[in-house]
Design an enzyme around this catalytic site. Sequence first.
Site, PDB file in Angstrom:
ATOM      1  N   ASP A  28     -42.768  11.740  -3.906  1.00  0.00           N
ATOM      2  CA  ASP A  28     -41.588  12.675  -4.046  1.00  0.00           C
ATOM      3  C   ASP A  28     -40.513  11.972  -4.763  1.00  0.00           C
ATOM      4  OD1 ASP A  28     -40.511  15.170  -4.137  1.00  0.00           O
ATOM      5  OD2 ASP A  28     -40.009  15.370  -2.198  1.00  0.00           O
TER       6      ASP A  28
ATOM      7  N   ASN B  63     -47.691  23.824  -7.351  1.00  0.00           N
ATOM      8  CA  ASN B  63     -46.734  23.050  -8.776  1.00  0.00           C
ATOM      9  C   ASN B  63     -46.931  23.835 -10.078  1.00  0.00           C
ATOM     10  OD1 ASN B  63     -47.099  19.729  -7.374  1.00  0.00           O
ATOM     11  ND2 ASN B  63     -45.552  20.720  -7.208  1.00  0.00           N
TER      12      ASN B  63
END
Length: 269
Positions: A29, A77
């Site tokens: 991330d 996503n």
Amino acid sequence: MFKNTQDNQRLEDELDKNNIPDHVAIIMDGNGRWAQKRHLPRIAGHKRGMETVKTITKVASDLGVKVLTLYAFSTENWKRPHDEVSYLMGLPVKFFNDFVPDLIKNNVQVKVMGLIDQLPAQTQKAVNDAIKDTSQCTGMVLNFALNYGSRLDIRMAVQKISQQVADGQLDVDKIDDQTISDNLMTGFLGDLSDPDLLIRTSGEERISNFLLWQIAYSELVFTDVLWPDFDKSVFQKMILEYQHRDRRFGGIKTSKLAGLKLVNRGETN
Ligand code: FPP
């Protein structure tokens, strides 16, 4: 934080080579924030993040990690802007084009889990070619979670198990933890399907629908470092932190002096 070569050497010496986690899973991330800090488009962060994947694959393999599972694209996503999704879908193509010869040289086998057949055709081809080209490698498994979500994984496992029951191949009373593990997307990893260590970068401390069943007893380690800045020394530091944890799997240690001998009395902690 370990800043210079001397510190890096100290870190290297401190690592217990006999207690390297077999399976490391990483939530990579912070690519967007890395780019934002440099006034670059978000995709520049993903590009740099891909380079970090190459670095950490080599470091993990050299350390003796047996499975490295990387969360590359979640089922959520797809909600990102179209251009970013397109770029992310192109990354495996670029990554495997560049890196498969190195993977083979390092005896690393590629696996991918997720709904692969929903990916663009060229991404599917890149992934399937990489799996095929590295299928003879016997060292570390580099397992990409691509179009993966843990609730999806669990739902599909429930459907598969239900079908086996409906077909009369499985007795309901025989369903145990192993049945569920075997039917999840990590089932092909056998005894190594549960991560020993789960890392998340960028300061966020949540699981985001990743390996929910499999991390029941994983050690969770978080770092503020953004994924594109993640490097060998940060990775080693995370492993050192793992080595300092007291893993009991719900049991207790007989005594400090008894080392790692576990007595399982059914306590949950
Ligand atoms: C999260 O950062 C990252 C992703 C959703 C993509 C991760 C992909 C890579 C690291 C490259 C993958 C490489 C291969 C070979 C498939 P973010 O964009 O959410 O960062 P932010 O929270 O700072 O916005």
